[in-house]
Design a protein around this motif. Structure first.
Motif, PDB file in Angstrom:
ATOM      1  N   LEU A   1       0.831  -1.205   0.000  1.00 49.88           N
ATOM      2  CA  LEU A   1       0.000   0.000   0.000  1.00 49.88           C
ATOM      3  C   LEU A   1       0.869   1.261   0.000  1.00 49.88           C
ATOM      4  O   LEU A   1       0.583   2.233  -0.714  1.00 49.88           O
ATOM      5  CB  LEU A   1      -0.930  -0.005   1.219  1.00 49.88           C
ATOM      6  N   LYS A   2       1.938   1.234   0.787  1.00 54.94           N
ATOM      7  CA  LYS A   2       2.844   2.390   0.832  1.00 54.94           C
ATOM      8  C   LYS A   2       3.555   2.579  -0.505  1.00 54.94           C
ATOM      9  O   LYS A   2       3.754   3.710  -0.963  1.00 54.94           O
ATOM     10  CB  LYS A   2       3.860   2.213   1.962  1.00 54.94           C
ATOM     11  N   GLN A   3       3.929   1.478  -1.140  1.00 51.67           N
ATOM     12  CA  GLN A   3       4.586   1.562  -2.446  1.00 51.67           C
ATOM     13  C   GLN A   3       3.661   2.186  -3.482  1.00 51.67           C
ATOM     14  O   GLN A   3       4.087   3.011  -4.295  1.00 51.67           O
ATOM     15  CB  GLN A   3       5.012   0.169  -2.908  1.00 51.67           C
ATOM     16  N   LEU A   4       2.396   1.793  -3.461  1.00 52.67           N
ATOM     17  CA  LEU A   4       1.428   2.352  -4.398  1.00 52.67           C
ATOM     18  C   LEU A   4       1.299   3.859  -4.203  1.00 52.67           C
ATOM     19  O   LEU A   4       1.307   4.636  -5.164  1.00 52.67           O
ATOM     20  CB  LEU A   4       0.061   1.675  -4.209  1.00 52.67           C
ATOM     21  N   LYS A   5       1.192   4.261  -2.946  1.00 52.65           N
ATOM     22  CA  LYS A   5       1.034   5.689  -2.669  1.00 52.65           C
ATOM     23  C   LYS A   5       2.291   6.467  -3.048  1.00 52.65           C
ATOM     24  O   LYS A   5       2.213   7.559  -3.626  1.00 52.65           O
ATOM     25  CB  LYS A   5       0.694   5.889  -1.190  1.00 52.65           C
ATOM     26  N   ASN A   6       3.457   5.916  -2.733  1.00 53.81           N
ATOM     27  CA  ASN A   6       4.714   6.577  -3.081  1.00 53.81           C
ATOM     28  C   ASN A   6       4.914   6.669  -4.584  1.00 53.81           C
ATOM     29  O   ASN A   6       5.645   7.539  -5.071  1.00 53.81           O
ATOM     30  CB  ASN A   6       5.898   5.838  -2.443  1.00 53.81           C
ATOM     31  N   ALA A   7       4.258   5.755  -5.329  1.00 53.20           N
ATOM     32  CA  ALA A   7       4.369   5.768  -6.790  1.00 53.20           C
ATOM     33  C   ALA A   7       3.381   6.740  -7.421  1.00 53.20           C
ATOM     34  O   ALA A   7       3.269   6.803  -8.643  1.00 53.20           O
ATOM     35  CB  ALA A   7       4.146   4.362  -7.338  1.00 53.20           C
ATOM     36  N   GLY A   8       2.647   7.484  -6.588  1.00 49.39           N
ATOM     37  CA  GLY A   8       1.733   8.493  -7.110  1.00 49.39           C
ATOM     38  C   GLY A   8       0.316   8.020  -7.337  1.00 49.39           C
ATOM     39  O   GLY A   8      -0.507   8.760  -7.881  1.00 49.39           O
ATOM     40  N   LYS A   9       0.018   6.790  -6.902  1.00 46.28           N
ATOM     41  CA  LYS A   9      -1.353   6.310  -7.031  1.00 46.28           C
ATOM     42  C   LYS A   9      -2.226   6.918  -5.939  1.00 46.28           C
ATOM     43  O   LYS A   9      -1.764   7.191  -4.836  1.00 46.28           O
ATOM     44  CB  LYS A   9      -1.414   4.778  -6.923  1.00 46.28           C
ATOM     45  N   ILE A  10      -3.495   7.142  -6.251  1.00 45.44           N
ATOM     46  CA  ILE A  10      -4.455   7.629  -5.266  1.00 45.44           C
ATOM     47  C   ILE A  10      -5.165   6.424  -4.660  1.00 45.44           C
ATOM     48  O   ILE A  10      -5.759   5.628  -5.384  1.00 45.44           O
ATOM     49  CB  ILE A  10      -5.472   8.583  -5.919  1.00 45.44           C
ATOM     50  N   LEU A  11      -5.077   6.273  -3.355  1.00 47.25           N
ATOM     51  CA  LEU A  11      -5.653   5.109  -2.689  1.00 47.25           C
ATOM     52  C   LEU A  11      -6.945   5.495  -1.973  1.00 47.25           C
ATOM     53  O   LEU A  11      -6.982   6.462  -1.204  1.00 47.25           O
ATOM     54  CB  LEU A  11      -4.665   4.509  -1.689  1.00 47.25           C
ATOM     55  N   LEU A  12      -7.986   4.716  -2.229  1.00 46.09           N
ATOM     56  CA  LEU A  12      -9.298   4.948  -1.636  1.00 46.09           C
ATOM     57  C   LEU A  12      -9.714   3.740  -0.812  1.00 46.09           C
ATOM     58  O   LEU A  12      -9.445   2.599  -1.205  1.00 46.09           O
ATOM     59  CB  LEU A  12     -10.355   5.175  -2.724  1.00 46.09           C
ATOM     60  N   LEU A  13     -10.373   3.997   0.296  1.00 47.91           N
ATOM     61  CA  LEU A  13     -11.030   2.939   1.049  1.00 47.91           C
ATOM     62  C   LEU A  13     -12.531   3.221   0.984  1.00 47.91           C
ATOM     63  O   LEU A  13     -12.989   4.275   1.430  1.00 47.91           O
ATOM     64  CB  LEU A  13     -10.563   2.926   2.507  1.00 47.91           C
ATOM     65  N   ILE A  14     -13.282   2.300   0.396  1.00 50.20           N
ATOM     66  CA  ILE A  14     -14.730   2.478   0.248  1.00 50.20           C
ATOM     67  C   ILE A  14     -15.412   1.287   0.912  1.00 50.20           C
ATOM     68  O   ILE A  14     -15.272   0.148   0.458  1.00 50.20           O
ATOM     69  CB  ILE A  14     -15.140   2.556  -1.244  1.00 50.20           C
ATOM     70  N   THR A  15     -16.133   1.533   1.984  1.00 45.96           N
ATOM     71  CA  THR A  15     -16.771   0.449   2.727  1.00 45.96           C
ATOM     72  C   THR A  15     -18.193   0.820   3.107  1.00 45.96           C
ATOM     73  O   THR A  15     -18.509   1.993   3.334  1.00 45.96           O
ATOM     74  CB  THR A  15     -15.971   0.110   4.001  1.00 45.96           C
ATOM     75  N   SER A  16     -19.055  -0.182   3.190  1.00 49.11           N
ATOM     76  CA  SER A  16     -20.431   0.052   3.629  1.00 49.11           C
ATOM     77  C   SER A  16     -20.527   0.101   5.148  1.00 49.11           C
ATOM     78  O   SER A  16     -21.593   0.387   5.686  1.00 49.11           O
ATOM     79  CB  SER A  16     -21.357  -1.032   3.070  1.00 49.11           C
ATOM     80  N   SER A  17     -19.426  -0.189   5.839  1.00 47.19           N
ATOM     81  CA  SER A  17     -19.424  -0.090   7.299  1.00 47.19           C
ATOM     82  C   SER A  17     -19.480   1.372   7.726  1.00 47.19           C
ATOM     83  O   SER A  17     -18.989   2.254   7.025  1.00 47.19           O
ATOM     84  CB  SER A  17     -18.161  -0.729   7.871  1.00 47.19           C
ATOM     85  N   HIS A  18     -20.077   1.634   8.879  1.00 48.64           N
ATOM     86  CA  HIS A  18     -20.107   2.988   9.415  1.00 48.64           C
ATOM     87  C   HIS A  18     -18.720   3.380   9.900  1.00 48.64           C
ATOM     88  O   HIS A  18     -17.863   2.532  10.152  1.00 48.64           O
ATOM     89  CB  HIS A  18     -21.136   3.092  10.546  1.00 48.64           C
ATOM     90  N   SER A  19     -18.494   4.678  10.043  1.00 49.10           N
ATOM     91  CA  SER A  19     -17.158   5.182  10.336  1.00 49.10           C
ATOM     92  C   SER A  19     -16.589   4.658  11.649  1.00 49.10           C
ATOM     93  O   SER A  19     -15.393   4.357  11.744  1.00 49.10           O
ATOM     94  CB  SER A  19     -17.174   6.715  10.346  1.00 49.10           C
ATOM     95  N   ASP A  20     -17.422   4.520  12.675  1.00 53.84           N
ATOM     96  CA  ASP A  20     -16.905   4.065  13.970  1.00 53.84           C
ATOM     97  C   ASP A  20     -16.451   2.609  13.913  1.00 53.84           C
ATOM     98  O   ASP A  20     -15.416   2.243  14.454  1.00 53.84           O
ATOM     99  CB  ASP A  20     -17.933   4.284  15.097  1.00 53.84           C
ATOM    100  N   TYR A  21     -17.231   1.774  13.232  1.00 52.21           N
ATOM    101  CA  TYR A  21     -16.854   0.372  13.086  1.00 52.21           C
ATOM    102  C   TYR A  21     -15.644   0.236  12.168  1.00 52.21           C
ATOM    103  O   TYR A  21     -14.728  -0.552  12.430  1.00 52.21           O
ATOM    104  CB  TYR A  21     -18.038  -0.423  12.542  1.00 52.21           C
ATOM    105  N   CYS A  22     -15.604   1.033  11.110  1.00 53.83           N
ATOM    106  CA  CYS A  22     -14.459   1.036  10.200  1.00 53.83           C
ATOM    107  C   CYS A  22     -13.185   1.398  10.955  1.00 53.83           C
ATOM    108  O   CYS A  22     -12.137   0.777  10.758  1.00 53.83           O
ATOM    109  CB  CYS A  22     -14.705   2.015   9.054  1.00 53.83           C
ATOM    110  N   ARG A  23     -13.274   2.386  11.821  1.00 51.56           N
ATOM    111  CA  ARG A  23     -12.098   2.817  12.583  1.00 51.56           C
ATOM    112  C   ARG A  23     -11.613   1.698  13.495  1.00 51.56           C
ATOM    113  O   ARG A  23     -10.404   1.447  13.615  1.00 51.56           O
ATOM    114  CB  ARG A  23     -12.421   4.065  13.397  1.00 51.56           C
ATOM    115  N   LEU A  24     -12.540   1.019  14.170  1.00 55.87           N
ATOM    116  CA  LEU A  24     -12.162  -0.094  15.043  1.00 55.87           C
ATOM    117  C   LEU A  24     -11.415  -1.164  14.251  1.00 55.87           C
ATOM    118  O   LEU A  24     -10.348  -1.637  14.670  1.00 55.87           O
ATOM    119  CB  LEU A  24     -13.414  -0.704  15.679  1.00 55.87           C
ATOM    120  N   LEU A  25     -11.972  -1.545  13.102  1.00 57.70           N
ATOM    121  CA  LEU A  25     -11.341  -2.582  12.292  1.00 57.70           C
ATOM    122  C   LEU A  25      -9.972  -2.142  11.795  1.00 57.70           C
ATOM    123  O   LEU A  25      -8.988  -2.884  11.903  1.00 57.70           O
ATOM    124  CB  LEU A  25     -12.233  -2.926  11.088  1.00 57.70           C
ATOM    125  N   CYS A  26      -9.912  -0.943  11.226  1.00 60.54           N
ATOM    126  CA  CYS A  26      -8.655  -0.490  10.607  1.00 60.54           C
ATOM    127  C   CYS A  26      -7.551  -0.266  11.624  1.00 60.54           C
ATOM    128  O   CYS A  26      -6.384  -0.547  11.357  1.00 60.54           O
ATOM    129  CB  CYS A  26      -8.902   0.778   9.790  1.00 60.54           C
TER     130      CYS A  26
END
Length: 287
Positions: free
Chosen positions: A37-62
Motif C-alpha cells: 500500500l505504501k509503495q502504491l502511494k509513493n508511486a503516485g497512485k491515489i488510494l481509496l477505502l470504500i466500505t459500507s461499514s459505518h465510520s466508527d466500526y471502520c475505525r475499530l477494524l482499521c
C-alpha cells in the motif's frame, strides 16, 4: 438482534463482542500488504477505502488490522457507502456527507477535496479523481470480495477495472503456471512455487464453486458446466486472486493476464486457475 447497526449503543451481540475481543475475531494485515500500500502511494497512485461499514466500526477494524496510523495509507476514506447503491445512484439520490464525531452532517452539492466522507456516489467521486489526477479518464482499479456489492456494480455502472478477492481459490494446492517459469524470481508472487495450506476444500454438500455436474440422460455421460458464479467471475472481473497477500510482493508494473472474451475462461485467475476448471491431465491432486 445480532447485528443492530448502532455501534455506539452496544446493542445486539456482534458489535459489542468484537469491540471487547478484537484479537479473537480480526486478523492483522500482513506486513507485505502494508508495504505494498505504501509503495502504491509513493508511486503516485491515489488510494481509496470504500466500505459500507459505518465510520466508527471502520475505525475499530482499521486500527486493529492496519494500526493507529491507518489513515496515512489512504488519500480518501468513504464509509457507510451503502454499496451497491454507491455505484448505481445519482448524486441527488445519494450525496456525499461530511462527518463530525462519526455523525453524518449536511449533504454536499459537490466533492471538492479528498478526506473522510459518508455515503456518496461513484459519479462525484470520479469527477474528483479527474481533478486530482489531471486526467480526463483516470484509470480506477477496484478491489472487492463481494460479487453483488463490489465487483458487478463497479464494472457494470462505472466500468472500473475490478480485482475479485476470491477465497475459494485457496482450496487448491497452488502451483507455478508453466508460462511463469521463465520470469525472473523478483517477478514471482508470494504463492508461486510454494504450497499453501488450504483451509478451503470442495464442499461435500454443494460440490465445486466453479463447476456443476449435470446428471446424465439415459446412457449418456454426465455433463460438466461452469456455475453461474464462475461465469460472473470471468464476465465482471479483470482478474481474480485469493488474497491481497498473493500479489503484494509483485513489482507494481507486473502485467497480469486478464479475463476477456478472447481468452480462455481461466486466463484471469492468479496465481493459477482453480483445479476444477483445468482439464483432467492438468489437475493437481488435492492432499
Amino acid at each position: 438482534h445480532n447485528y443492530v447497526l448502532i455501534f455506539l449503543e452496544d446493542c445486539g451481540t456482534y458489535f459489542p463482542e468484537v469491540k471487547k475481543h478484537p484479537d479473537k475475531y480480526l486478523q492483522r494485515c500482513p506486513e507485505s500488504v502494508k508495504k505494498w500500500l505504501k509503495q502504491l502511494k509513493n508511486a503516485g497512485k491515489i488510494l481509496l477505502l470504500i466500505t459500507s461499514s459505518h465510520s466508527d466500526y471502520c475505525r475499530l477494524l482499521c486500527e486493529h488490522v492496519l494500526g493507529n496510523d491507518f489513515e496515512e495509507y489512504f488519500d480518501m476514506l468513504i464509509t457507510n457507502a451503502l454499496k451497491p447503491g454507491f455505484f448505481s445512484h445519482t448524486p441527488n439520490q445519494r450525496p456525499f456527507r461530511t462527518l463530525e464525531n462519526d455523525e453524518e452532517q449536511e449533504a454536499l452539492l459537490s466533492l471538492d477535496k479528498p478526506g473522510w466522507y459518508s455515503q456518496g456516489n461513484a459519479i462525484q467521486l470520479f469527477d474528483l479523481l479527474k481533478k486530482m489526477t489531471g486526467k480526463l479518464d483516470p484509470k480506477v482499479v477496484y478491489f472487492g470480495d463481494s460479487m453483488h456489492s463490489d465487483i458487478f456494480p463497479a464494472r457494470h455502472y462505472s466500468n472500473w477495472e475490478t480485482v475479485f478477492i476470491l477465497e475459494e481459490l485457496l482450496g487448491d494446492k497452488v502451483t507455478v503456471p508453466a508460462k511463469a517459469e521463465s520470469e525472473p524470481l523478483e517477478k514471482k508472487g508470494k504463492y508461486e512455487g510454494d504450497q499453501l495450506k488450504a483451509p478451503y476444500f470442495v464442499s461435500k454438500q454443494w460440490g465445486s464453486f466453479f463447476m456443476d455436474r449435470l446428471p446424465a440422460l439415459e446412457n449418456a455421460e454426465e455433463t460438466l458446466v461452469h456455475t453461474w458464479s464462475c461465469k460472473c467471475i470471468s464476465t465482471y472481473s479483470t482478474i481474480a486472486i485469493p488474497s491481497l497477500e498473493a500479489i503484494a510482493d509483485l513489482p507494481l508494473d507486473y502485467r497480469f493476464t486478464r479475463f476477456s472474451s478472447n481468452s480462455s475462461a481461466t486466463a484471469g485467475y492468479y496465481p493459477t486457475p482453480p483445479k476444477a476448471l483445468l482439464p483432467n491431465e492438468e489437475s493437481v491432486t488435492m492432499k
